[in-house]
Scaffold this motif. Sequence first.
Motif, PDB file in Angstrom:
ATOM      1  N   GLY A  21       0.827  -1.198   0.000  1.00  0.00           N
ATOM      2  CA  GLY A  21       0.000   0.000   0.000  1.00  0.00           C
ATOM      3  C   GLY A  21       0.859   1.246   0.000  1.00  0.00           C
ATOM      4  N   GLU A  22       0.206   2.389   0.221  1.00  0.00           N
ATOM      5  CA  GLU A  22       0.920   3.670   0.279  1.00  0.00           C
ATOM      6  C   GLU A  22       0.415   4.499   1.450  1.00  0.00           C
ATOM      7  N   LEU A  23       1.336   5.240   2.061  1.00  0.00           N
ATOM      8  CA  LEU A  23       0.995   6.255   3.057  1.00  0.00           C
ATOM      9  C   LEU A  23       1.152   7.617   2.384  1.00  0.00           C
ATOM     10  N   VAL A  24       0.106   8.430   2.446  1.00  0.00           N
ATOM     11  CA  VAL A  24       0.107   9.742   1.795  1.00  0.00           C
ATOM     12  C   VAL A  24      -0.131  10.807   2.861  1.00  0.00           C
ATOM     13  N   ILE A  25       0.755  11.798   2.932  1.00  0.00           N
ATOM     14  CA  ILE A  25       0.569  12.879   3.909  1.00  0.00           C
ATOM     15  C   ILE A  25      -0.467  13.847   3.358  1.00  0.00           C
ATOM     16  N   LEU A  26      -1.509  14.109   4.134  1.00  0.00           N
ATOM     17  CA  LEU A  26      -2.526  15.062   3.709  1.00  0.00           C
ATOM     18  C   LEU A  26      -1.950  16.478   3.727  1.00  0.00           C
ATOM     19  N   GLY A  27      -2.332  17.274   2.722  1.00  0.00           N
ATOM     20  CA  GLY A  27      -1.975  18.690   2.734  1.00  0.00           C
ATOM     21  C   GLY A  27      -0.913  19.109   1.746  1.00  0.00           C
ATOM     22  N   TYR A  28      -0.404  18.184   0.913  1.00  0.00           N
ATOM     23  CA  TYR A  28       0.693  18.560   0.013  1.00  0.00           C
ATOM     24  C   TYR A  28       0.331  18.507  -1.467  1.00  0.00           C
ATOM     25  N   ASN A  29      -0.846  18.025  -1.804  1.00  0.00           N
ATOM     26  CA  ASN A  29      -1.338  18.067  -3.184  1.00  0.00           C
ATOM     27  C   ASN A  29      -0.362  17.477  -4.195  1.00  0.00           C
ATOM     28  N   GLY A  30       0.209  16.324  -3.854  1.00  0.00           N
ATOM     29  CA  GLY A  30       1.016  15.589  -4.830  1.00  0.00           C
ATOM     30  C   GLY A  30       2.501  15.572  -4.602  1.00  0.00           C
ATOM     31  N   SER A  31       3.066  16.607  -3.950  1.00  0.00           N
ATOM     32  CA  SER A  31       4.507  16.614  -3.673  1.00  0.00           C
ATOM     33  C   SER A  31       4.818  17.671  -2.624  1.00  0.00           C
ATOM     34  N   LEU A  32       5.964  17.507  -1.957  1.00  0.00           N
ATOM     35  CA  LEU A  32       6.392  18.513  -0.989  1.00  0.00           C
ATOM     36  C   LEU A  32       6.717  19.813  -1.727  1.00  0.00           C
ATOM     37  N   PRO A  33       6.602  20.971  -1.052  1.00  0.00           N
ATOM     38  CA  PRO A  33       6.873  22.257  -1.711  1.00  0.00           C
ATOM     39  C   PRO A  33       8.256  22.318  -2.338  1.00  0.00           C
ATOM     40  N   SER A  34       9.243  21.708  -1.671  1.00  0.00           N
ATOM     41  CA  SER A  34      10.616  21.739  -2.189  1.00  0.00           C
ATOM     42  C   SER A  34      10.929  20.525  -3.049  1.00  0.00           C
ATOM     43  N   GLY A  35       9.918  19.700  -3.312  1.00  0.00           N
ATOM     44  CA  GLY A  35      10.125  18.500  -4.114  1.00  0.00           C
ATOM     45  C   GLY A  35      10.347  17.274  -3.246  1.00  0.00           C
ATOM     46  N   ASP A  36       9.971  16.114  -3.764  1.00  0.00           N
ATOM     47  CA  ASP A  36      10.171  14.858  -3.035  1.00  0.00           C
ATOM     48  C   ASP A  36      11.610  14.400  -3.222  1.00  0.00           C
ATOM     49  N   ARG A  37      12.311  14.165  -2.111  1.00  0.00           N
ATOM     50  CA  ARG A  37      13.710  13.740  -2.187  1.00  0.00           C
ATOM     51  C   ARG A  37      13.970  12.621  -1.185  1.00  0.00           C
ATOM     52  N   GLY A  38      14.480  11.504  -1.692  1.00  0.00           N
ATOM     53  CA  GLY A  38      14.871  10.403  -0.823  1.00  0.00           C
ATOM     54  C   GLY A  38      13.736   9.924   0.055  1.00  0.00           C
ATOM     55  N   ARG A  39      13.984   9.879   1.357  1.00  0.00           N
ATOM     56  CA  ARG A  39      12.967   9.390   2.299  1.00  0.00           C
ATOM     57  C   ARG A  39      12.028  10.502   2.759  1.00  0.00           C
ATOM     58  N   ARG A  40      12.273  11.736   2.310  1.00  0.00           N
ATOM     59  CA  ARG A  40      11.402  12.860   2.672  1.00  0.00           C
ATOM     60  C   ARG A  40      10.541  13.204   1.466  1.00  0.00           C
TER      61      ARG A  40
END
Length: 428
Positions: A21-40
């Motif tokens: 499955g997947e865990l999705v953090i609510l509130g980011y609309n698809g990616s972190l503001p600074s971009g998805d990198r590694g484990r963050r």
Amino acid sequence: MNSPKKDGDDDVPVKDPVKYGELVILGYNGSLPSGDRGRRKSRFALYRRAKANGVKPSAVHILNTPQDSKAVHSRGQHSISFTLSRNQTVVVEYCHDNSTDMFQIGRSTESPIDFVVTDTSGAGKEGEDPSIAPSTISRFACRVVCERNPPYTARIYAAGFDSSKNIFLGEKATKWKNPDGHMDGLTTNGVLVMHPEGFPEDPKQGLWREISVCGDVYALRETRSGPSRGKLAEGESSALRDGSLVDLCGATLLWRTGEGLMRAPTLRHLEALRQELNASRPQCPVGLSTLAFPSMPRSHSLEERQPWVYLTCGHVHGRHDWGQRSEGVAEPREGEGSTTRRECPLCRSVGPYVPLWLGCEPAVYVDAGAPTHAFVPCGHVCSERTARYWAETPLPHGTHAFRAVCPFCSAALSTPGWTRLIFQGPID
């Protein structure tokens, strides 16, 4: 800075792509503001590992001296320590379990953490530095243990093992001995879980519960970090279902099963809906210009033909200066609307006037319906059923409050939390 990824922690194993499955953090609309990198990143896919890394309880030790404790911990086993007093500690050793995989979530960037989660800034204030305010998310917040064989059940437990393979519950931590003799406890700010029924076809919210270190389910404490545990929720399980929500006191995670994701809309589907909406050539009733939603992935800055909405009535316009407008209002970013109240030129209703943004995180959609509704007050657009579900789903907030938020930006929703969009042109 993220530490290097460990062997076997690649998102997709080469020969065995069983997806739990997947865990999705609510509130980011698809990616972190600074971009998805590694484990963050904003979402974390859990795949069956090349080699099982799960653990299960084995020996129990009652220790009375620091030397005893040192001797047990030097064995290199995973363990949970329950400090009862200055002179007595109960240590539960864990041994290897070749039938499960373990994934750890927390704020720490140390190597035992698979998914690094930091506090979500509410109201879409993506430029804020989360390091300014002290985090309420635990460094080793929780762990998810997945069965390696069908039906691949995923269970959640409070707390994660640190770099020394230990979970430590000190004297002040809430802990107890169960009737069957095994020790258990709660983390400082707790790990809360809500299992909905019938997600996503006919979803109904469940009760928020707290998960213990050993995976038992309890009613909530009086306050988030209160000293006394709630009542045992007999018959309830820590097994995650499609749509389960996990709150870490600073960020809320959505669990989607592998099977659920196969039925969920994809980014390609959302893009097709965007193109279909733009192809209908919605018009601005004032400027008579054609409106168009920006492409996905999109920038966070406004575009010339971006649709705007009067939230009170739902009438969609282009950006214009008709009606009351205060001078020097800063240009809003995604998830933020001008606080200026404006009068709709079509129906004369007065209220906030904000830009519309498409919801780009497919996992939070409960159906593949057309983007006909917007959350209030942020202006994120999605299907009607998706808007209604999240507007009726209260998430933990603060020490003992709950509130509904936009799943795309975490802005607290008004009442009602959505508006139906009324486009000028053939779409309406």
